[in-house]
Design a protein around this motif. Structure first.
Motif, PDB file in Angstrom:
ATOM      1  N   MET A  73      49.040  51.422  45.777  1.00  0.00           N
ATOM      2  CA  MET A  73      49.376  50.130  44.543  1.00  0.00           C
ATOM      3  C   MET A  73      49.466  50.950  43.228  1.00  0.00           C
ATOM      4  O   MET A  73      48.707  51.660  43.050  1.00  0.00           O
ATOM      5  N   ILE A  74      50.396  50.382  42.643  1.00  0.00           N
ATOM      6  CA  ILE A  74      50.642  50.815  41.132  1.00  0.00           C
ATOM      7  C   ILE A  74      50.784  49.756  40.148  1.00  0.00           C
ATOM      8  O   ILE A  74      51.463  48.556  40.748  1.00  0.00           O
ATOM      9  N   VAL A  75      50.508  49.876  38.901  1.00  0.00           N
ATOM     10  CA  VAL A  75      50.623  48.896  37.930  1.00  0.00           C
ATOM     11  C   VAL A  75      51.481  49.567  36.930  1.00  0.00           C
ATOM     12  O   VAL A  75      51.443  50.819  36.487  1.00  0.00           O
ATOM     13  N   ARG A  76      52.554  48.757  36.227  1.00  0.00           N
ATOM     14  CA  ARG A  76      53.491  49.347  35.223  1.00  0.00           C
ATOM     15  C   ARG A  76      53.520  48.164  34.245  1.00  0.00           C
ATOM     16  O   ARG A  76      53.839  46.997  34.472  1.00  0.00           O
ATOM     17  N   ILE A  77      53.214  48.893  32.814  1.00  0.00           N
ATOM     18  CA  ILE A  77      53.397  47.998  31.779  1.00  0.00           C
ATOM     19  C   ILE A  77      54.714  48.269  31.361  1.00  0.00           C
ATOM     20  O   ILE A  77      55.203  49.449  30.878  1.00  0.00           O
ATOM     21  N   MET A  78      55.644  47.048  31.226  1.00  0.00           N
ATOM     22  CA  MET A  78      56.915  47.155  30.706  1.00  0.00           C
ATOM     23  C   MET A  78      56.933  47.413  29.222  1.00  0.00           C
ATOM     24  O   MET A  78      55.742  47.153  28.493  1.00  0.00           O
ATOM     25  N   PRO A  79      58.079  47.846  28.563  1.00  0.00           N
ATOM     26  CA  PRO A  79      58.039  47.898  27.005  1.00  0.00           C
ATOM     27  C   PRO A  79      57.797  46.763  26.547  1.00  0.00           C
ATOM     28  O   PRO A  79      58.243  45.603  26.858  1.00  0.00           O
ATOM     29  N   SER A  80      57.195  46.869  25.515  1.00  0.00           N
ATOM     30  CA  SER A  80      56.840  45.347  24.467  1.00  0.00           C
ATOM     31  C   SER A  80      58.414  45.042  23.960  1.00  0.00           C
ATOM     32  O   SER A  80      59.291  45.709  23.906  1.00  0.00           O
ATOM     33  N   ALA A  81      58.438  43.684  23.714  1.00  0.00           N
ATOM     34  CA  ALA A  81      59.924  43.189  23.189  1.00  0.00           C
ATOM     35  C   ALA A  81      59.514  41.865  21.997  1.00  0.00           C
ATOM     36  O   ALA A  81      58.244  41.578  22.084  1.00  0.00           O
ATOM     37  N   LYS A  82      60.541  41.814  21.346  1.00  0.00           N
ATOM     38  CA  LYS A  82      60.313  40.915  20.301  1.00  0.00           C
ATOM     39  C   LYS A  82      60.642  39.651  20.968  1.00  0.00           C
ATOM     40  O   LYS A  82      59.782  38.518  20.457  1.00  0.00           O
ATOM     41  N   GLU A  83      61.475  39.370  21.457  1.00  0.00           N
ATOM     42  CA  GLU A  83      61.695  38.003  22.062  1.00  0.00           C
ATOM     43  C   GLU A  83      61.267  37.983  23.762  1.00  0.00           C
ATOM     44  O   GLU A  83      60.839  38.998  24.178  1.00  0.00           O
ATOM     45  N   PHE A  84      60.948  36.806  24.339  1.00  0.00           N
ATOM     46  CA  PHE A  84      60.293  36.724  25.682  1.00  0.00           C
ATOM     47  C   PHE A  84      61.304  36.585  26.693  1.00  0.00           C
ATOM     48  O   PHE A  84      61.465  35.568  27.348  1.00  0.00           O
ATOM     49  N   LYS A  85      62.391  37.606  26.643  1.00  0.00           N
ATOM     50  CA  LYS A  85      63.246  37.412  27.814  1.00  0.00           C
ATOM     51  C   LYS A  85      62.839  37.878  29.238  1.00  0.00           C
ATOM     52  O   LYS A  85      63.450  37.268  29.858  1.00  0.00           O
ATOM     53  N   ALA A  86      61.824  38.347  29.201  1.00  0.00           N
ATOM     54  CA  ALA A  86      60.957  38.613  30.602  1.00  0.00           C
ATOM     55  C   ALA A  86      60.793  37.078  31.423  1.00  0.00           C
ATOM     56  O   ALA A  86      60.939  37.214  32.347  1.00  0.00           O
TER      57      ALA A  86
END
Length: 439
Positions: free
Chosen positions: A1-14
């Motif tokens: 199992m892995i965990v990955r933190i995505m790049p931070s962003a200004k807007e909450f497009k996620a």
């Protein structure tokens, strides 16, 4: 199992990215937490969640990129959506986001089940949630949630290894390496490394004292010899080179079913000259010759095929190879360091200045600084190769999801396609320059 933190962003497009997955029946909303009165409303839209996260984030103008987006990925279908949800909730709490407004969305459109988490890096008190050593903590806290007590397990495994009957220090090290550890000698001690950091260390005099107590188990030797004769009748002893090491159907059976590892020793591309028996069931390590000679072992079945096929294949490989033994050993060492000595395999590659390219089922390690490209099957044992392929697969799945969100991310880790000449062409000698990462 892995965990990955995505790049931070200004807007909450996620938020939209994950709710679109739900709309297309490729995802499922598993949990909405801490959105206050918003959760009492019916038929919420993605922008409702985004606006709430923006409102919380606006309390700290110094945080320019407030979106926190992470994913936890399981191997295949090993964990269900409910199990992943429970793990994600605990992990967020340990990372400092347990009281934050967050969304958990399960994705079911890839071969590895995974769950996404979206929240804000700004707490409701207006303070930024700490991101110090974030990637290292992410791995550590996931291990805690999964019940993997790194240091406790290392101490337990060391204690277990010290119960084995071993005749040499190298044999002792083989036991720990078979349990997934990387070992490094330093200052009269043996550093025991796993999950990207040193978990413990062993005083070498302790190992030496254990060696003094070595007593060959004569009865077990007889048992092993009998087992070899018995199962060679049903499993092929013909040696083949796989993932850079020699094995056979017979050896694979012994390892999987009986807990007996046969480790074949070879020099470069030459056929094996000997082997070691790591008997986990009997907690003893033997030189293969103590059980039976390599020649006798291979003669149990299809000795003519070994001579005709394995030896010829080894010499053909030697003729075709553009890389010397010393160079292979060097790249094998730094590839394994990237795989085991960093919290993140891709981070390890980047730190070493290496790339990894996949072509079908094959993986090629690249060193752009020297123009060297090597087939990883010639560098890693089967277990290490499988672990590398799993890490790479899960990373690329996450990377593809990031790309689909139209977020620009530099790609220092994964090499573009390379032509056959780059892989199989002439060997360019490495300039003698010191690497920044000394081990």
């Amino acid at each position: 199992m892995i965990v990955r933190i995505m790049p931070s962003a200004k807007e909450f497009k996620a938020v939209s990215y994950n709710t679109n997955k739900i709309d297309k029946d490729k995802g499922e909303l598993m949990k909405v937490a801490n959105f206050g009165p918003l959760q009492g409303l019916q038929q919420l839209r993605p922008e409702d969640y985004r606006n709430y996260l923006k409102m919380v984030s606006a309390t700290n103008k110094h945080v320019k990129l407030p979106q926190f987006h992470a994913a936890i990925s399981a191997k295949g279908k090993e964990y269900t959506k409910d199990e992943l949800t429970a793990i994600a909730v605990q992990w967020l709490g340990k990372m400092g986001y347990g009281e934050q407004p967050y969304l958990l969305v399960y994705h079911k459109d890839t071969k590895n089940n995974h769950i996404h988490m979206v929240t804000t890096r700004v707490g409701k008190d207006g303070k930024k949630i700490s991101d110090s050593f974030e990637k290292v903590r992410a791995v550590k806290q996931l291990n805690v949630v999964l019940g993997i007590d790194e240091k406790h397990d290392a101490k337990s495994d060391i204690a277990k290894a010290l119960t084995y009957q071993v005749g040499t220090k190298a044999q002792f090290m083989m036991v720990l390496e078979s349990l997934g550890y990387t070992l490094k000698q330093q200052d009269g001690k043996l550093a025991v490394i796993k999950f990207g950091k040193q978990q413990d260390e062993i005083d070498q005099p302790l190992i030496e004292e254990r060696l003094k107590n070595y007593t060959p188990d004569t009865d077990r030797k007889v048992q092993l010899k009998a087992l070899f004769h018995k199962y060679a009748a049903g499993y092929d002893t013909t040696l083949i080179k796989k993932y850079g090491k020699y094995t056979s159907g017979f050896a694979a059976f012994l390892k999987e079913k009986l807990g007996i590892d046969l480790i074949f020793h070879a020099s470069g591309d030459k056929p094996p000259y000997g082997y070691t028996v790591v008997d986990h069931a009997g907690k003893t390590v033997f030189k293969g010759g103590e059980i039976m000679s390599l020649k006798e072992l291979l003669a149990l079945q299809k000795d003519d095929r070994f001579e005709a096929e394995t030896v010829v294949a080894a010499h053909r490989k030697q003729a075709d190879s553009a890389h010397g033994e010393e160079q292979r050993d060097y790249y094998a060492a730094i590839l394994k360091a990237a795989l085991y000595n960093y919290p993140d395999f891709i981070q390890g590659l980047y730190h070493q200045g290496l790339t990894l390219t996949r072509q079908g089922e094959d993986f090629y390690l690249g060193d752009p600084g020297t123009g060297v490209y090597m087939d990883t099957a010639d560098l890693l044992e089967e277990k290490d190769f499988g672990h590398m392929a799993e890490q790479f697969s899960q990373y690329t799945e996450m990377q593809e999801e990031i790309n689909r969100q139209h977020i620009y991310i530099p790609e220092p880790y994964i090499a573009p396609d390379i032509d056959d000449e780059a892989i199989h062409g002439r060997n360019r000698r490495r300039k003698k320059k010191a690497r920044t990462n000394h081990r």
